[in-house]
Design a protein around this motif. Structure first.
Motif, PDB file in Angstrom:
ATOM      1  N   GLY A  65      37.820  42.794   4.426  1.00 15.76           N
ATOM      2  CA  GLY A  65      36.491  42.197   4.791  1.00 15.76           C
ATOM      3  C   GLY A  65      36.858  41.241   6.200  1.00 15.76           C
ATOM      4  O   GLY A  65      38.146  40.706   6.459  1.00 15.76           O
ATOM      5  N   ASP A  66      35.648  40.990   6.701  1.00 16.25           N
ATOM      6  CA  ASP A  66      35.634  40.002   7.905  1.00 16.25           C
ATOM      7  C   ASP A  66      36.057  38.661   7.227  1.00 16.25           C
ATOM      8  O   ASP A  66      35.668  38.277   6.261  1.00 16.25           O
ATOM      9  CB  ASP A  66      34.283  39.974   8.404  1.00 16.25           C
ATOM     10  CG  ASP A  66      33.794  41.132   9.293  1.00 16.25           C
ATOM     11  OD1 ASP A  66      34.784  41.796   9.811  1.00 16.25           O
ATOM     12  OD2 ASP A  66      32.728  41.135   9.662  1.00 16.25           O
ATOM     13  N   VAL A  67      36.703  38.015   7.982  1.00 16.58           N
ATOM     14  CA  VAL A  67      37.201  36.420   7.815  1.00 16.58           C
ATOM     15  C   VAL A  67      36.267  35.535   8.447  1.00 16.58           C
ATOM     16  O   VAL A  67      36.078  35.624   9.737  1.00 16.58           O
ATOM     17  CB  VAL A  67      38.756  36.075   8.309  1.00 16.58           C
ATOM     18  CG1 VAL A  67      39.079  34.676   8.049  1.00 16.58           C
ATOM     19  CG2 VAL A  67      39.573  37.271   7.581  1.00 16.58           C
ATOM     20  N   HIS A  68      35.577  34.516   7.711  1.00 17.43           N
ATOM     21  CA  HIS A  68      34.664  33.709   8.395  1.00 17.43           C
ATOM     22  C   HIS A  68      35.221  32.333   8.135  1.00 17.43           C
ATOM     23  O   HIS A  68      35.939  31.859   7.059  1.00 17.43           O
ATOM     24  CB  HIS A  68      33.211  33.490   7.447  1.00 17.43           C
ATOM     25  CG  HIS A  68      32.510  35.062   7.855  1.00 17.43           C
ATOM     26  ND1 HIS A  68      31.318  35.207   7.354  1.00 17.43           N
ATOM     27  CD2 HIS A  68      32.973  35.877   8.779  1.00 17.43           C
ATOM     28  CE1 HIS A  68      30.796  36.388   7.838  1.00 17.43           C
ATOM     29  NE2 HIS A  68      31.787  36.899   8.690  1.00 17.43           N
ATOM     30  N   LEU A  69      34.971  31.388   9.236  1.00 13.15           N
ATOM     31  CA  LEU A  69      35.479  30.385   9.049  1.00 13.15           C
ATOM     32  C   LEU A  69      34.113  29.299   9.326  1.00 13.15           C
ATOM     33  O   LEU A  69      33.320  29.502  10.214  1.00 13.15           O
ATOM     34  CB  LEU A  69      36.269  29.732  10.425  1.00 13.15           C
ATOM     35  CG  LEU A  69      36.523  28.137  10.579  1.00 13.15           C
ATOM     36  CD1 LEU A  69      37.419  27.865   9.383  1.00 13.15           C
ATOM     37  CD2 LEU A  69      37.482  28.256  11.975  1.00 13.15           C
ATOM     38  N   VAL A  70      33.914  28.282   8.406  1.00 13.73           N
ATOM     39  CA  VAL A  70      32.607  27.356   8.496  1.00 13.73           C
ATOM     40  C   VAL A  70      33.055  26.123   8.594  1.00 13.73           C
ATOM     41  O   VAL A  70      33.735  25.419   8.144  1.00 13.73           O
ATOM     42  CB  VAL A  70      31.996  27.654   6.912  1.00 13.73           C
ATOM     43  CG1 VAL A  70      30.777  26.603   6.855  1.00 13.73           C
ATOM     44  CG2 VAL A  70      31.642  29.000   6.668  1.00 13.73           C
ATOM     45  N   HIS A  71      32.170  25.624   9.453  1.00 11.88           N
ATOM     46  CA  HIS A  71      32.389  24.138   9.979  1.00 11.88           C
ATOM     47  C   HIS A  71      31.045  23.429   9.531  1.00 11.88           C
ATOM     48  O   HIS A  71      30.041  23.835   9.957  1.00 11.88           O
ATOM     49  CB  HIS A  71      32.463  23.930  11.402  1.00 11.88           C
ATOM     50  CG  HIS A  71      33.901  24.302  11.950  1.00 11.88           C
ATOM     51  ND1 HIS A  71      34.172  24.348  13.121  1.00 11.88           N
ATOM     52  CD2 HIS A  71      35.116  24.626  11.350  1.00 11.88           C
ATOM     53  CE1 HIS A  71      35.443  24.572  13.643  1.00 11.88           C
ATOM     54  NE2 HIS A  71      36.071  24.939  12.291  1.00 11.88           N
ATOM     55  N   LEU A  72      31.261  22.449   8.740  1.00  9.20           N
ATOM     56  CA  LEU A  72      30.026  21.392   8.345  1.00  9.20           C
ATOM     57  C   LEU A  72      30.028  20.019   9.142  1.00  9.20           C
ATOM     58  O   LEU A  72      31.020  19.538   9.243  1.00  9.20           O
ATOM     59  CB  LEU A  72      30.045  21.182   6.880  1.00  9.20           C
ATOM     60  CG  LEU A  72      29.879  22.291   5.953  1.00  9.20           C
ATOM     61  CD1 LEU A  72      29.903  21.677   4.454  1.00  9.20           C
ATOM     62  CD2 LEU A  72      28.580  23.042   6.089  1.00  9.20           C
ATOM     63  N   HIS A  73      29.075  19.838   9.815  1.00  9.60           N
ATOM     64  CA  HIS A  73      28.898  18.815  10.646  1.00  9.60           C
ATOM     65  C   HIS A  73      27.795  17.899  10.168  1.00  9.60           C
ATOM     66  O   HIS A  73      26.589  18.054   9.554  1.00  9.60           O
ATOM     67  CB  HIS A  73      28.555  19.031  12.302  1.00  9.60           C
ATOM     68  CG  HIS A  73      29.333  20.042  13.022  1.00  9.60           C
ATOM     69  ND1 HIS A  73      30.339  19.517  13.625  1.00  9.60           N
ATOM     70  CD2 HIS A  73      29.599  21.343  12.618  1.00  9.60           C
ATOM     71  CE1 HIS A  73      31.231  20.474  14.082  1.00  9.60           C
ATOM     72  NE2 HIS A  73      30.739  21.735  13.370  1.00  9.60           N
ATOM     73  N   ASP A  74      28.118  16.315  10.395  1.00 10.74           N
ATOM     74  CA  ASP A  74      26.843  15.677  10.065  1.00 10.74           C
ATOM     75  C   ASP A  74      25.795  15.445  11.236  1.00 10.74           C
ATOM     76  O   ASP A  74      25.895  16.186  12.095  1.00 10.74           O
ATOM     77  CB  ASP A  74      27.445  13.926   9.985  1.00 10.74           C
ATOM     78  CG  ASP A  74      28.099  13.555  11.187  1.00 10.74           C
ATOM     79  OD1 ASP A  74      27.968  13.751  12.349  1.00 10.74           O
ATOM     80  OD2 ASP A  74      29.091  12.377  11.010  1.00 10.74           O
ATOM     81  N   ALA A  75      24.948  14.676  10.949  1.00 13.00           N
ATOM     82  CA  ALA A  75      23.598  14.633  11.799  1.00 13.00           C
ATOM     83  C   ALA A  75      24.118  14.418  13.425  1.00 13.00           C
ATOM     84  O   ALA A  75      23.400  14.716  14.253  1.00 13.00           O
ATOM     85  CB  ALA A  75      22.789  13.625  11.350  1.00 13.00           C
ATOM     86  N   MET A  76      25.402  13.512  13.610  1.00  9.19           N
ATOM     87  CA  MET A  76      25.610  13.175  14.891  1.00  9.19           C
ATOM     88  C   MET A  76      26.591  14.249  15.368  1.00  9.19           C
ATOM     89  O   MET A  76      26.983  14.004  16.500  1.00  9.19           O
ATOM     90  CB  MET A  76      26.151  11.764  14.832  1.00  9.19           C
ATOM     91  CG  MET A  76      25.061  10.648  14.341  1.00  9.19           C
ATOM     92  SD  MET A  76      25.698   9.003  14.376  1.00  9.19           S
ATOM     93  CE  MET A  76      25.901   8.836  16.173  1.00  9.19           C
ATOM     94  N   LEU A 101      32.614  16.390  12.725  1.00  8.66           N
ATOM     95  CA  LEU A 101      33.000  17.449  11.817  1.00  8.66           C
ATOM     96  C   LEU A 101      33.218  16.781  10.373  1.00  8.66           C
ATOM     97  O   LEU A 101      34.040  15.656  10.217  1.00  8.66           O
ATOM     98  CB  LEU A 101      34.418  18.203  12.273  1.00  8.66           C
ATOM     99  CG  LEU A 101      35.013  19.295  11.283  1.00  8.66           C
ATOM    100  CD1 LEU A 101      33.674  20.329  11.267  1.00  8.66           C
ATOM    101  CD2 LEU A 101      36.072  19.683  11.792  1.00  8.66           C
ATOM    102  N   LEU A 102      32.763  17.324   9.392  1.00  2.42           N
ATOM    103  CA  LEU A 102      32.882  16.841   7.871  1.00  2.42           C
ATOM    104  C   LEU A 102      33.793  17.515   7.259  1.00  2.42           C
ATOM    105  O   LEU A 102      34.502  16.961   6.128  1.00  2.42           O
ATOM    106  CB  LEU A 102      31.292  16.493   7.155  1.00  2.42           C
ATOM    107  CG  LEU A 102      30.438  15.966   7.558  1.00  2.42           C
ATOM    108  CD1 LEU A 102      28.954  16.099   6.975  1.00  2.42           C
ATOM    109  CD2 LEU A 102      30.981  14.524   7.530  1.00  2.42           C
ATOM    110  N   GLY A 103      33.915  18.872   7.341  1.00  2.00           N
ATOM    111  CA  GLY A 103      34.896  19.659   6.788  1.00  2.00           C
ATOM    112  C   GLY A 103      34.859  21.025   7.367  1.00  2.00           C
ATOM    113  O   GLY A 103      33.752  21.499   7.885  1.00  2.00           O
ATOM    114  N   ALA A 104      35.664  21.986   6.770  1.00  2.00           N
ATOM    115  CA  ALA A 104      35.930  23.164   7.285  1.00  2.00           C
ATOM    116  C   ALA A 104      36.471  24.139   5.974  1.00  2.00           C
ATOM    117  O   ALA A 104      37.380  23.664   5.365  1.00  2.00           O
ATOM    118  CB  ALA A 104      36.611  23.450   8.580  1.00  2.00           C
ATOM    119  N   HIS A 105      36.097  25.250   6.009  1.00  2.00           N
ATOM    120  CA  HIS A 105      36.681  26.156   4.976  1.00  2.00           C
ATOM    121  C   HIS A 105      36.728  27.579   5.370  1.00  2.00           C
ATOM    122  O   HIS A 105      35.753  28.041   6.592  1.00  2.00           O
ATOM    123  CB  HIS A 105      35.959  26.176   3.696  1.00  2.00           C
ATOM    124  CG  HIS A 105      34.660  26.499   3.580  1.00  2.00           C
ATOM    125  ND1 HIS A 105      33.614  25.698   3.813  1.00  2.00           N
ATOM    126  CD2 HIS A 105      34.086  27.664   3.108  1.00  2.00           C
ATOM    127  CE1 HIS A 105      32.400  26.303   3.510  1.00  2.00           C
ATOM    128  NE2 HIS A 105      32.742  27.671   3.256  1.00  2.00           N
TER     129      HIS A 105
END
Length: 69
Positions: free
Chosen positions: A39-50, A53-57
């Motif tokens: 399967g495809d490998v996905h990288l997800v970045h979560l950002h705050d309102a400003m 970067l809050l986290g990545a998985h």
């Protein structure tokens, strides 16, 4: 299992949405696939309102396995 040089992975932005606290960006690896199922490998970045970067998985888009080291 072969070792992948993280600097050689080519990422493409495939989705951006608001998760309620800021933007979430999802990227797909163009030259890597999940060894377990192909399967495809996905990288997800979560950002705050400003934009901070809050986290990545990372995860497999096909089987959902968490691929975060």
């Amino acid at each position: 299992m072969s070792k992948i040089d993280a600097d050689q992975i080519q990422w493409t932005l495939i989705n951006t949405e608001d998760w309620g606290g800021g933007p979430e960006h999802t990227y797909r690896a163009e030259n890597v696939e999940h060894a377990g199922c192909g399967g495809d490998v996905h990288l997800v970045h979560l950002h705050d309102a400003m934009g901070g970067l809050l986290g990545a998985h990372s995860k497999c888009a096909k089987c959902g396995e968490d691929l975060t080291p």
